[in-house]
Enzyme design. Sequence first.
Site, PDB file in Angstrom:
ATOM      1  N   TYR A 101       3.907  -2.205  -7.497  1.00  0.00           N
ATOM      2  CA  TYR A 101       3.503  -2.053  -6.096  1.00  0.00           C
ATOM      3  C   TYR A 101       4.688  -2.395  -5.199  1.00  0.00           C
ATOM      4  O   TYR A 101       5.400  -3.373  -5.439  1.00  0.00           O
ATOM      5  CB  TYR A 101       2.334  -2.996  -5.758  1.00  0.00           C
ATOM      6  CG  TYR A 101       2.016  -3.008  -4.282  1.00  0.00           C
ATOM      7  CD1 TYR A 101       1.090  -2.118  -3.760  1.00  0.00           C
ATOM      8  CD2 TYR A 101       2.676  -3.879  -3.406  1.00  0.00           C
ATOM      9  CE1 TYR A 101       0.822  -2.087  -2.392  1.00  0.00           C
ATOM     10  CE2 TYR A 101       2.416  -3.859  -2.049  1.00  0.00           C
ATOM     11  CZ  TYR A 101       1.484  -2.962  -1.550  1.00  0.00           C
ATOM     12  OH  TYR A 101       1.230  -2.932  -0.201  1.00  0.00           O
ATOM     13  N   GLU A 189       3.834   2.151   2.243  1.00  0.00           N
ATOM     14  CA  GLU A 189       3.446   1.611   0.943  1.00  0.00           C
ATOM     15  C   GLU A 189       3.652   2.641  -0.173  1.00  0.00           C
ATOM     16  O   GLU A 189       3.355   3.819   0.009  1.00  0.00           O
ATOM     17  CB  GLU A 189       1.961   1.245   1.039  1.00  0.00           C
ATOM     18  CG  GLU A 189       1.387   0.547  -0.155  1.00  0.00           C
ATOM     19  CD  GLU A 189      -0.098   0.258   0.068  1.00  0.00           C
ATOM     20  OE1 GLU A 189      -0.413  -0.858   0.489  1.00  0.00           O
ATOM     21  OE2 GLU A 189      -0.924   1.155  -0.178  1.00  0.00           O
TER      22      GLU A 189
END
Length: 380
Positions: A101, A189
């Site tokens: 992530y 993101e």
Amino acid sequence: MNIHEYQAKTIFGRHGIRVHGGKVCLNPTEVGEAAQELGGRVVVKAQVHAGGRGKAGGVKLADTWEEAAAKSEAIFALTIKGLPVRKILVTPAVDIAHEYYAGVVLDREAALPLMMVSREGGIDIEQVAAEAPEKIIKTHFDPAAGLRPFQARQLAHAIEPDGSKAVAIAGVLVKLGQVFLDVHATLAEINPLVEMKNGGFLALDGKINLDDSAVALRPDLEALRDPESVDAHQEKARQMGLSYIPLEGNIGCVVNGAGLAMATMDLVKHFGGEPANFLDIGGSSSPEKVVAAIEIITADKNVRAILFNIFGGITRCDHVAQGIVTALERLKTTLPIVVRLTGTNEAEGREILNRSGKAIFAATMEEAVQEAIRRAGIKA
Ligand code: GDP
Ligand code: MN
């Protein structure tokens, strides 16, 4: 403003972050054709402004173009977090070795961008954040300098023991920081950032939220807007210059000024009610704005009463009153409407409403809120 995955990936690509291209399709036939063109295994992905598409059935792997077309039919039929699927991205499938992530958010408290990374990327990142927050490593960075290479290396080494892989990840992080700053994002993101089985790192998914104030100044960002993909009422509110946020309650609130709107909602809560929305009709308010506000509020089926709380400064009470009367003539709503009007042209405003006989007056905020709650409790 939210943008789609495929748009976020285009921006990533421009900044040198590796992504797989693909094709945006509007129906299963186009999906079949796109899959045939790409050849081999593909992923079929719903393009909606919502996270968790995978868990909702909006992301599917397909081995053949026929399978891609068939699976896209099911995806087009989905509603994900209230949003219908109108576009699907078809992209080559990747053999994944590991999912990381990486994300940047605007930390308003620190007034700085915050880069966050984790070794445990993928669809369960929210669970990781909730249950094992220590697995998410964070660093603020200077918006003038960007994420510095040493900061990127520290983050990358914290989630990847292999030196050469960590260097590759650090490179992606620096670029993600640049993306965030370049497009004035409030969120940028990559989840997952994948290590591919045949080597190399790739942004498999992308999510970017843009700062509305920046969008207003940048035609290139404004061009990314997809009015079809947001809630129709929120889009209408935006176009009419109303700040509108739907909530769960049953008292529809129409207020001028954000502070007064917040105070009104607090008071609704204080007297045991639940506001159905935040709605600020802003400064100089035309009857058209009031009409739009009532239309938006009455479209919410939970609403049992509408509460107007208007302090007439620049916003003239007679204008608001005229707006209410015009709206009620046009809309024929049976909902009780409680009005507290005070300030500029108050007497004229009352007179207009009195003549129409369509609204209940209240002299004070407390009275108005209590009356709206009482009326909402009466079954129609
Ligand atoms: P999200 O659920 O909206 O975050 O959608 P993502 O694009 O992140 O996809 C969700 C998950 O589907 C990923 O975390 C992967 O595990 C899986 N996935 C997506 N694309 C591929 C792919 O090309 N190959 C493989 N093997 N899995 C994929
Ligand atoms: Mn994702």
